[in-house]
Design a protein around this motif. Structure first.
Motif, PDB file in Angstrom:
ATOM      1  N   GLY A   1     -15.503   4.184  -9.386  1.00  0.00           N
ATOM      2  CA  GLY A   1     -14.615   5.278  -9.010  1.00  0.00           C
ATOM      3  C   GLY A   1     -15.137   6.099  -7.851  1.00  0.00           C
ATOM      4  O   GLY A   1     -14.387   6.440  -6.918  1.00  0.00           O
TER       5      GLY A   1
ATOM      6  N   ALA B   1     -15.192   4.105  -4.473  1.00  0.00           N
ATOM      7  CA  ALA B   1     -13.845   4.043  -3.898  1.00  0.00           C
ATOM      8  C   ALA B   1     -13.503   5.352  -3.188  1.00  0.00           C
ATOM      9  O   ALA B   1     -12.977   5.353  -2.063  1.00  0.00           O
TER      10      ALA B   1
ATOM     11  N   GLU C   1      -8.502   1.303  -1.190  1.00  0.00           N
ATOM     12  CA  GLU C   1      -7.421   0.784  -2.033  1.00  0.00           C
ATOM     13  C   GLU C   1      -7.907  -0.398  -2.870  1.00  0.00           C
ATOM     14  O   GLU C   1      -7.628  -0.474  -4.071  1.00  0.00           O
TER      15      GLU C   1
ATOM     16  N   PHE D   1     -10.263   0.970  -5.596  1.00  0.00           N
ATOM     17  CA  PHE D   1      -9.534   1.702  -6.635  1.00  0.00           C
ATOM     18  C   PHE D   1      -8.761   0.747  -7.531  1.00  0.00           C
ATOM     19  O   PHE D   1      -8.719   0.931  -8.759  1.00  0.00           O
TER      20      PHE D   1
ATOM     21  N   THR E   1      -9.393   0.556 -11.542  1.00  0.00           N
ATOM     22  CA  THR E   1      -8.363   0.827 -12.551  1.00  0.00           C
ATOM     23  C   THR E   1      -8.021  -0.427 -13.346  1.00  0.00           C
ATOM     24  O   THR E   1      -7.550  -0.335 -14.486  1.00  0.00           O
TER      25      THR E   1
ATOM     26  N   TYR F   1      -7.736   7.955  -8.101  1.00  0.00           N
ATOM     27  CA  TYR F   1      -6.783   7.025  -7.464  1.00  0.00           C
ATOM     28  C   TYR F   1      -5.473   7.739  -7.147  1.00  0.00           C
ATOM     29  O   TYR F   1      -4.882   7.535  -6.075  1.00  0.00           O
TER      30      TYR F   1
ATOM     31  N   LYS G   1      -3.653   8.160  -3.536  1.00  0.00           N
ATOM     32  CA  LYS G   1      -2.261   7.780  -3.278  1.00  0.00           C
ATOM     33  C   LYS G   1      -1.467   8.954  -2.706  1.00  0.00           C
ATOM     34  O   LYS G   1      -0.624   8.783  -1.827  1.00  0.00           O
TER      35      LYS G   1
END
Length: 254
Positions: free
Chosen positions: A162, A165, A179, A182, A186, A199, A203
């Motif tokens: 996490g 990213a 991206e 992430f 996830t 994340y 976004k």
């Protein structure tokens, strides 16, 4: 509404002079000052007690290392203590790096497969904490090296995935790699609220508000009771982006 001073003066008991009123005011001020001084003394006492506790704990860590129990766990625990309790970041980084060397004395020439499962997990965790600390110190290159070490040791390490990213997003400005990382994070940890929040924030930055909101909702659903991170982040999103004040307030209230 405050009554006029004249009305208050009229309510003085017989024989109550202006000088007496002044004396009363002085007394009240003196008592207030004493109360404030006492509160400050208590705060100072608490600070002294905390400092004494910190020194005692640090002496215990040093004693452990001096006794010969100087493996990866001992150095890594001391490093985290230094970072979180003393703020001595440079020392903490050196201690983390010592912990990693204890596990792999010859660096990359020491195969990760030769480590026990416990030491391998500790290696990944301490490398990740070291990376986060270095990132906070604006040492991006060293931070990235340690993120990679963490993921080399434990490819699905939630903390490393996490934060690496987010590092790619905020520090390296590499949206494509962020991206990818992430999505991998996830996928490996679909119910990890902190990763989902990160994340979602990414976004939102990219302008994909629909995906951001869906991720925020997932984070809220899987967050632990009493964990306000996901609720707070979603509330901010609702208030600032969606302009939905009532729903935002309901998130804050939860």
């Amino acid at each position: 509404r405050r009554p006029p001073t004249r009305v208050l003066a009229d309510r003085r008991p017989p024989g109550h002079s202006a000088l007496a009123s002044v004396c009363e005011c002085v007394l009240v001020c003196a008592v207030s000052t004493m109360a404030m001084t006492s509160a400050m003394a208590i705060t100072r006492s608490e600070e002294v007690d905390e400092q004494i506790w910190i020194e005692e704990q640090e002496n215990k860590y040093k004693a452990t290392l001096a006794s010969g129990n100087d493996g990866i766990w001992a150095h890594g625990s001391y490093a985290r203590f230094l970072a979180e309790m003393t703020g001595r970041k440079e020392e903490a980084v050196r201690m983390y790096e010592t912990a990693l060397l204890k596990a792999r004395p010859q660096g990359s020439n020491t195969p990760l497969d030769s480590l026990s499962s416990t030491d391998r997990t500790l290696y990944g965790t301490y490398a990740a904490w070291c990376a986060i600390l270095l990132e906070s110190m604006r040492q991006a290159d060293r931070a990235e090296v340690h993120y990679k070490l963490a993921l080399e040791a434990t490819p699905n390490h939630d903390l490393a995935m996490g934060n690496y990213a987010m590092f790619m997003h905020k520090v390296r400005k590499n949206k494509k790699e962020a991206e990818r990382l992430f999505l991998a994070a996830t996928t490996a940890h679909p119910t990890h609220a902190a990763i989902l929040v990160k994340y979602a924030s990414f976004k939102k930055y990219c302008g994909d508000l629909y995906s951001a909101e869906e991720l925020f909702k997932r984070a809220v659903e899987v967050s632990q009771p009493g964990d306000g991170e996901a609720l707070g982040a979603y509330a901010v999103f609702l208030h600032a982006v969606k302009q939905d004040a009532p729903l935002a307030e309901s998130m804050y209230d939860r």
